[in-house]
Design a protein around this motif. Structure first.
Motif, mmCIF file in Angstrom:
data_model
loop_
_atom_site.group_PDB
_atom_site.id
_atom_site.type_symbol
_atom_site.label_atom_id
_atom_site.label_comp_id
_atom_site.label_asym_id
_atom_site.label_seq_id
_atom_site.Cartn_x
_atom_site.Cartn_y
_atom_site.Cartn_z
ATOM 1 N N PRO A 56 0.811 -1.232 0.000
ATOM 2 C CA PRO A 56 0.000 0.000 0.000
ATOM 3 C C PRO A 56 0.844 1.283 0.000
ATOM 4 O O PRO A 56 0.520 2.241 -0.698
ATOM 5 C CB PRO A 56 -0.827 -0.097 1.288
ATOM 6 C CG PRO A 56 -0.832 -1.531 1.641
ATOM 7 C CD PRO A 56 0.457 -2.085 1.134
ATOM 8 N N VAL A 57 1.927 1.293 0.760
ATOM 9 C CA VAL A 57 2.782 2.475 0.794
ATOM 10 C C VAL A 57 3.448 2.691 -0.563
ATOM 11 O O VAL A 57 3.622 3.822 -1.012
ATOM 12 C CB VAL A 57 3.825 2.355 1.930
ATOM 13 C CG1 VAL A 57 4.886 3.422 1.836
ATOM 14 C CG2 VAL A 57 3.138 2.419 3.274
ATOM 15 N N SER A 58 3.785 1.610 -1.236
ATOM 16 C CA SER A 58 4.380 1.716 -2.563
ATOM 17 C C SER A 58 3.409 2.357 -3.558
ATOM 18 O O SER A 58 3.813 3.185 -4.376
ATOM 19 C CB SER A 58 4.802 0.335 -3.063
ATOM 20 O OG SER A 58 5.308 0.410 -4.369
ATOM 21 N N PHE A 59 2.145 1.980 -3.486
ATOM 22 C CA PHE A 59 1.150 2.617 -4.349
ATOM 23 C C PHE A 59 1.040 4.108 -4.049
ATOM 24 O O PHE A 59 0.945 4.935 -4.962
ATOM 25 C CB PHE A 59 -0.224 1.947 -4.199
ATOM 26 C CG PHE A 59 -0.373 0.698 -5.007
ATOM 27 C CD1 PHE A 59 -0.301 0.721 -6.385
ATOM 28 C CD2 PHE A 59 -0.601 -0.517 -4.380
ATOM 29 C CE1 PHE A 59 -0.435 -0.434 -7.132
ATOM 30 C CE2 PHE A 59 -0.738 -1.679 -5.115
ATOM 31 C CZ PHE A 59 -0.660 -1.634 -6.500
ATOM 32 N N LEU A 60 1.049 4.464 -2.765
ATOM 33 C CA LEU A 60 0.973 5.880 -2.386
ATOM 34 C C LEU A 60 2.205 6.650 -2.860
ATOM 35 O O LEU A 60 2.090 7.775 -3.364
ATOM 36 C CB LEU A 60 0.815 6.019 -0.874
ATOM 37 C CG LEU A 60 -0.520 5.590 -0.289
ATOM 38 C CD1 LEU A 60 -0.470 5.622 1.237
ATOM 39 C CD2 LEU A 60 -1.636 6.477 -0.806
ATOM 40 N N LEU A 61 3.384 6.060 -2.705
ATOM 41 C CA LEU A 61 4.605 6.718 -3.163
ATOM 42 C C LEU A 61 4.615 6.871 -4.680
ATOM 43 O O LEU A 61 5.006 7.920 -5.196
ATOM 44 C CB LEU A 61 5.833 5.928 -2.717
ATOM 45 C CG LEU A 61 6.299 6.164 -1.296
ATOM 46 C CD1 LEU A 61 7.368 5.157 -0.912
ATOM 47 C CD2 LEU A 61 6.823 7.566 -1.135
ATOM 48 N N ASP A 62 4.204 5.837 -5.386
ATOM 49 C CA ASP A 62 4.158 5.926 -6.850
ATOM 50 C C ASP A 62 3.184 7.003 -7.304
ATOM 51 O O ASP A 62 3.453 7.740 -8.255
ATOM 52 C CB ASP A 62 3.773 4.581 -7.468
ATOM 53 C CG ASP A 62 4.891 3.562 -7.380
ATOM 54 O OD1 ASP A 62 6.029 3.943 -7.022
ATOM 55 O OD2 ASP A 62 4.622 2.382 -7.662
ATOM 56 N N TYR A 63 2.059 7.117 -6.607
ATOM 57 C CA TYR A 63 1.085 8.149 -6.936
ATOM 58 C C TYR A 63 1.672 9.538 -6.679
ATOM 59 O O TYR A 63 1.581 10.427 -7.517
ATOM 60 C CB TYR A 63 -0.200 7.962 -6.118
ATOM 61 C CG TYR A 63 -1.218 9.047 -6.341
ATOM 62 C CD1 TYR A 63 -1.982 9.076 -7.506
ATOM 63 C CD2 TYR A 63 -1.394 10.051 -5.393
ATOM 64 C CE1 TYR A 63 -2.905 10.088 -7.723
ATOM 65 C CE2 TYR A 63 -2.325 11.055 -5.597
ATOM 66 C CZ TYR A 63 -3.072 11.065 -6.762
ATOM 67 O OH TYR A 63 -3.981 12.069 -6.966
ATOM 68 N N GLY A 64 2.292 9.704 -5.507
ATOM 69 C CA GLY A 64 2.872 10.999 -5.168
ATOM 70 C C GLY A 64 4.038 11.374 -6.069
ATOM 71 O O GLY A 64 4.160 12.515 -6.516
ATOM 72 N N LYS A 67 3.170 12.620 -9.565
ATOM 73 C CA LYS A 67 2.730 14.016 -9.668
ATOM 74 C C LYS A 67 3.913 14.958 -9.910
ATOM 75 O O LYS A 67 3.722 16.088 -10.319
ATOM 76 C CB LYS A 67 1.991 14.456 -8.399
ATOM 77 C CG LYS A 67 0.716 13.698 -8.146
ATOM 78 C CD LYS A 67 -0.316 14.109 -9.145
ATOM 79 C CE LYS A 67 -1.641 13.430 -8.825
ATOM 80 N NZ LYS A 67 -2.636 13.726 -9.832
ATOM 81 N N ALA A 87 9.693 5.821 4.044
ATOM 82 C CA ALA A 87 8.560 4.910 4.232
ATOM 83 C C ALA A 87 9.006 3.612 4.891
ATOM 84 O O ALA A 87 8.278 3.045 5.713
ATOM 85 C CB ALA A 87 7.901 4.627 2.890
#
Length: 145
Positions: A56-64, A67, A87
């Motif tokens: 889940p943190v990897s998805f959040l980092l990839d999203y951030g 950007k 993270a």
């Protein structure tokens, strides 16, 4: 390769690599048990953290990080490395608190810091493997027809 299967494979491969690295270090430092026993123990304790926190943190980092638009690959790599390291430290600390039922908060900073630093190693392994899988999936062309 789709994102979810790639992240799952990255987490599994990172947990195996993480367990093997720690197993080698443990045999070299302590040598009380066989290498396979250390790998099994580290895999049992490390894999849930990578699966439940790392993905889940990897998805959040990839999203951030998605950007941030920069043409410089070095800056993107540095941001990715720092992001995953932060993270990993936070995730390692949270995982340590969870598996010790909060007793890690009662101990001194010097006692749980080395274990939290292992979270950085695991996160960077995860990031490296995930980036290699992403790069390899882009170079393999599906058959036409």
């Amino acid at each position: 390769m789709a994102a979810i299967p790639r992240k799952l494979l990255s987490a599994l491969l990172a947990s195996i690599a993480f367990a093997c690295i720690l197993g080698l270090l443990s045999v070299g430092m302590r040598g009380a048990y066989d290498f396979h026993m250390y790998v099994l123990i580290y895999a049992i304790y490390g894999t849930p953290g990578l699966l439940l926190i790392g993905i889940p943190v990897s998805f959040l980092l990839d999203y951030g990080l998605g950007k941030i638009h920069t043409a410089n690959a070095g800056v993107r790599t540095a941001l990715t490395t720092v992001g995953y390291a932060i993270a990993g430290f936070a995730g390692g600390t949270i995982y340590l608190i969870v598996i010790t039922s909060g007793r890690a908060l009662q101990s001194s900073f010097g006692e749980w810091l080395p274990l939290s630093l292992l979270g950085i190693l695991a996160a960077l392994l995860f990031a490296f493997i995930d980036r290699r899988l992403l790069a390899s999936s882009k170079t393999i062309k599906p058959p036409v027809g």
